[in-house]
Scaffold this motif. Structure first.
Motif, PDB file in Angstrom:
ATOM      1  N   ILE A 454      30.833 -18.251  18.427  1.00  0.00           N
ATOM      2  CA  ILE A 454      29.883 -17.188  18.018  1.00  0.00           C
ATOM      3  C   ILE A 454      28.852 -17.803  17.053  1.00  0.00           C
ATOM      4  N   GLN A 455      28.096 -18.732  17.591  1.00  0.00           N
ATOM      5  CA  GLN A 455      27.177 -19.502  16.756  1.00  0.00           C
ATOM      6  C   GLN A 455      25.891 -19.794  17.528  1.00  0.00           C
ATOM      7  N   LEU A 456      24.748 -19.575  16.867  1.00  0.00           N
ATOM      8  CA  LEU A 456      23.452 -19.921  17.453  1.00  0.00           C
ATOM      9  C   LEU A 456      23.291 -21.439  17.404  1.00  0.00           C
ATOM     10  N   ILE A 457      23.053 -22.049  18.559  1.00  0.00           N
ATOM     11  CA  ILE A 457      22.968 -23.505  18.649  1.00  0.00           C
ATOM     12  C   ILE A 457      21.532 -23.984  18.476  1.00  0.00           C
ATOM     13  N   ARG A 458      20.623 -23.447  19.275  1.00  0.00           N
ATOM     14  CA  ARG A 458      19.222 -23.867  19.180  1.00  0.00           C
ATOM     15  C   ARG A 458      18.337 -22.855  19.894  1.00  0.00           C
ATOM     16  N   LYS A 459      17.032 -23.042  19.740  1.00  0.00           N
ATOM     17  CA  LYS A 459      16.051 -22.148  20.344  1.00  0.00           C
ATOM     18  C   LYS A 459      15.101 -22.937  21.237  1.00  0.00           C
ATOM     19  N   CYS A 460      14.776 -22.356  22.386  1.00  0.00           N
ATOM     20  CA  CYS A 460      13.788 -22.929  23.291  1.00  0.00           C
ATOM     21  C   CYS A 460      12.506 -22.113  23.162  1.00  0.00           C
ATOM     22  N   VAL A 461      11.424 -22.779  22.867  1.00  0.00           N
ATOM     23  CA  VAL A 461      10.163 -22.077  22.640  1.00  0.00           C
ATOM     24  C   VAL A 461       9.073 -22.636  23.551  1.00  0.00           C
ATOM     25  N   GLY A 462       7.994 -21.863  23.686  1.00  0.00           N
ATOM     26  CA  GLY A 462       6.859 -22.295  24.485  1.00  0.00           C
ATOM     27  C   GLY A 462       6.468 -21.278  25.535  1.00  0.00           C
ATOM     28  N   LEU A 463       7.439 -20.509  26.054  1.00  0.00           N
ATOM     29  CA  LEU A 463       7.137 -19.526  27.078  1.00  0.00           C
ATOM     30  C   LEU A 463       6.394 -18.334  26.486  1.00  0.00           C
ATOM     31  N   GLN A 464       5.806 -17.544  27.359  1.00  0.00           N
ATOM     32  CA  GLN A 464       5.146 -16.308  26.948  1.00  0.00           C
ATOM     33  C   GLN A 464       5.993 -15.123  27.411  1.00  0.00           C
ATOM     34  N   GLN A 465       6.430 -14.309  26.464  1.00  0.00           N
ATOM     35  CA  GLN A 465       7.192 -13.115  26.798  1.00  0.00           C
ATOM     36  C   GLN A 465       6.942 -12.065  25.742  1.00  0.00           C
ATOM     37  N   ASP A 466       6.478 -10.915  26.194  1.00  0.00           N
ATOM     38  CA  ASP A 466       6.145  -9.849  25.249  1.00  0.00           C
ATOM     39  C   ASP A 466       6.681  -8.510  25.728  1.00  0.00           C
ATOM     40  N   LYS A 467       6.221  -8.051  26.891  1.00  0.00           N
ATOM     41  CA  LYS A 467       6.567  -6.694  27.331  1.00  0.00           C
ATOM     42  C   LYS A 467       7.399  -6.652  28.603  1.00  0.00           C
ATOM     43  N   TYR A 468       7.581  -7.779  29.272  1.00  0.00           N
ATOM     44  CA  TYR A 468       8.294  -7.783  30.537  1.00  0.00           C
ATOM     45  C   TYR A 468       9.701  -8.371  30.391  1.00  0.00           C
ATOM     46  N   ILE A 469      10.556  -8.006  31.354  1.00  0.00           N
ATOM     47  CA  ILE A 469      11.905  -8.585  31.402  1.00  0.00           C
ATOM     48  C   ILE A 469      11.825  -9.931  32.115  1.00  0.00           C
TER      49      ILE A 469
END
Length: 542
Positions: A454-469
């Protein structure tokens, strides 16, 4: 009656460790058994020449090259064991317990090692062997006079006492989980003792093989595009060719007339199912990607799909507030469940006789069903955006509209953890080893969670996501990659080990809603988009 083993007055560990000083000639320090010499050891490309030689000698012995090992020992004037270590090993394997304790006291231990625990292990072996011989009087003498006086591990001492009631040697070995004198119990004892002895004194078993395996693992971890099960050679540095990564579109599927929201490969990798805003589900053949059939009885957008473990039934659910079970072969709807609110997700239990649904109904957000439509269990008091079952079926991971991840035990249905997120989640996917989950967030990031710790390992960033699934997935031979669509019409690929962005793939013209990796082809994945198309991605060499 065997001679009683008297307690041995061995020195307690001092916390210091007499390491090999790195000499060519290995002489012996009488108390510690550590090889020492006053001359300077020549470096072997940054490593100790003496340590390297000792490891090679050990490896030669392990591989059966006894003559070569002996020749190297003679030429290098070096051996892997001092006389004290050799005598200690021989005494353990020969069952000379008094001698074993005496020699143990002359060996250098790792800092923090407990000499009493090591004596306990030796005397425990003596006790068990006497019981195996059915010499109960001698065994009782060792239990009371040798083990008890150590005042160590009372719980284990009570367990050993209970073994006196065993009716036979076979019963003893079964109750104790012990292989006996004719098994490998003495060798196992030696391995257990060695864990507390300085590695400079007793080189751990298969040490060179361990180092070589670590070197190969390191190269695999550093290989950006690693996606092969081919053996990693020791002769060269390992690098996977980027052309092996599936970055080329080989098929564009255009049968849907509306946005495509979900894609899923069958478990055997021979079919692909797609769900659309056009109210239909299409099943495609792999690898031709010709349409097999279109399922058309839904009355609103289809949002999620799930293949049964044997791929004979496909669950489809969506905005028409229904869950439909489709017979893939006959293309007939086997069963329909109706809901008050939209059904957002579905998943199969590994038996293939039960399945799960998630919906926005706070009264029954998650339901466990039998395939005949009977309710087995329900969870309440939250609204579900997505669910995922770990492949080992031990945990159910739930993404809720209150910005929480909830993890449930599937055996007793109890909550294991509730994790508050700092942004709204949209989807969840689980790795094949059941250890990790990736969660898409509206904060333009994907979070990798260790769901065992139950631990956050890392984050992946760069994509665009705001209002859609947006639905992401793990991919590659060993789930080495994290793949996700994006509202900017691109597909983003990160390395799981360090979250480094390695690919941005273009081709779609609108938001990419879902990606799915073929479980039987490490070089293929599919993507679904608001541009009403599905793209199949393979490697350059395919």
């Amino acid at each position: 009656m065997p001679m009683r083993l008297e307690p041995v007055a061995a020195p307690e560990p001092t916390g210091s460790n007499n390491n090999i000083s790195g000499q060519k000639n290995g002489t012996t320090n009488g108390r510690t058994g550590v090889l020492n010499d006053s001359s300077n050891d020549s470096d072997y490309y940054g490593s100790s020449k003496l340590e390297t030689t000792r490891l090679i000698i050990q490896a030669l012995h392990e591989m059966g090259y006894q003559s070569a090992a002996s020749a190297l020992e003679m030429e290098s004037d070096c051996s892997i064991d001092s006389q004290a270590v050799t005598a200690f090993k021989d005494s353990i394997l020969a069952g000379k317990w008094i001698e074993s304790e005496r020699l143990l006291g002359s060996l250098d231990l790792k800092p923090g090692s407990n000499i009493m625990s090591l004596k306990f292990l030796i005397r425990q072996q003596m006790f068990l062997e006497l019981l195996e011989q059915r010499d109960l009087v001698a065994a009782l003498t060792v239990l009371r006079g040798d083990l008890s006086v150590l005042n160590y591990d009372t719980r284990q001492l009570h367990f050993l006492s209970s073994l006196m009631m065993c009716t036979s040697a076979e019963d003893l070995r079964a109750q104790a989980g012990w292989t006996g004198v004719d098994g490998d119990s003495r060798a196992e004892l030696l391995r257990e003792l060695q864990k507390s002895i300085s590695p400079a004194v007793m080189i751990p078993e298969h040490r060179l093989a361990t180092l070589l395996d670590q070197a190969k693992s390191y190269q695999v971890q550093k290989c950006i595009y690693h996606n092969t099960n081919a053996a990693v050679s020791l002769y060269t540095d390992h690098v996977c060719d980027p052309s092996q990564f599936p970055s080329k579109t080989t098929h564009i599927l255009t049968e849907h007339t509306g946005e495509v929201w979900f894609v899923a490969f069958s478990n055997d990798g021979t079919k692909l199912a797609s769900a659309s805003k056009d109210y239909t589900v299409i099943i495609w053949d792999v690898p031709s990607f010709e349409k097999i059939c279109t399922l058309t009885t839904h009355t609103d957008a289809v949002t999620a799909l799930a293949w049964s473990p044997d791929d004979t039934i496909l669950i489809a659910c969506g905005f028409d507030r229904t869950v439909k079970l489709w017979d893939v072969q006959d293309r007939q709807c086997l069963h329909t469940e109706e809901f008050v609110h939209a059904v957002t997700s579905c998943a199969w239990m590994p038996s293939g006789r039960e399945y799960l649904t998630g919906c926005m109904d706070i009264e029954r957000p998650i339901t466990l069903w039998s395939i005949r439509g009977n309710i087995i269990h329900q969870w309440t008091q939250f609204r579900v955006l997505d669910i995922a079952l770990t492949p080992d079926s031990s945990k159910l991971v739930v993404i809720c509209d209150d910005a929480k991840i909830r993890i449930f035990n599937t055996q007793d249905y109890k909550l294991i953890a509730a994790i508050k997120l700092d942004a709204a989640p949209t989807s969840v996917s689980i790795s094949r080893d059941s250890k990790y989950a990736i969660v898409n967030l509206s904060a333009k990031e994907i979070q990798l969670w260790d769901i065992q710790k139950i631990q956050l390992i890392r984050k992946c960033v760069g994509l665009q996501q705001d209002k859609y699934i947006i639905r992401s997935c793990f991919g590659g031979l060993s789930d080495n990659f994290i793949v996700s669509g994006s509202e900017d019409a691109s597909i983003y690929v990160w390395r799981k080990d360090d979250a480094s962005l390695i690919e941005i793939l273009s081709g779609h013209t609108q938001s990419v809603n879902s990606v799915a990796w073929n479980p039987k082809d490490k070089h293929m994945f599919a993507s679904a988009s608001d541009d009403s198309t599905i793209r199949i991605w393979t490697s350059e060499s395919d």
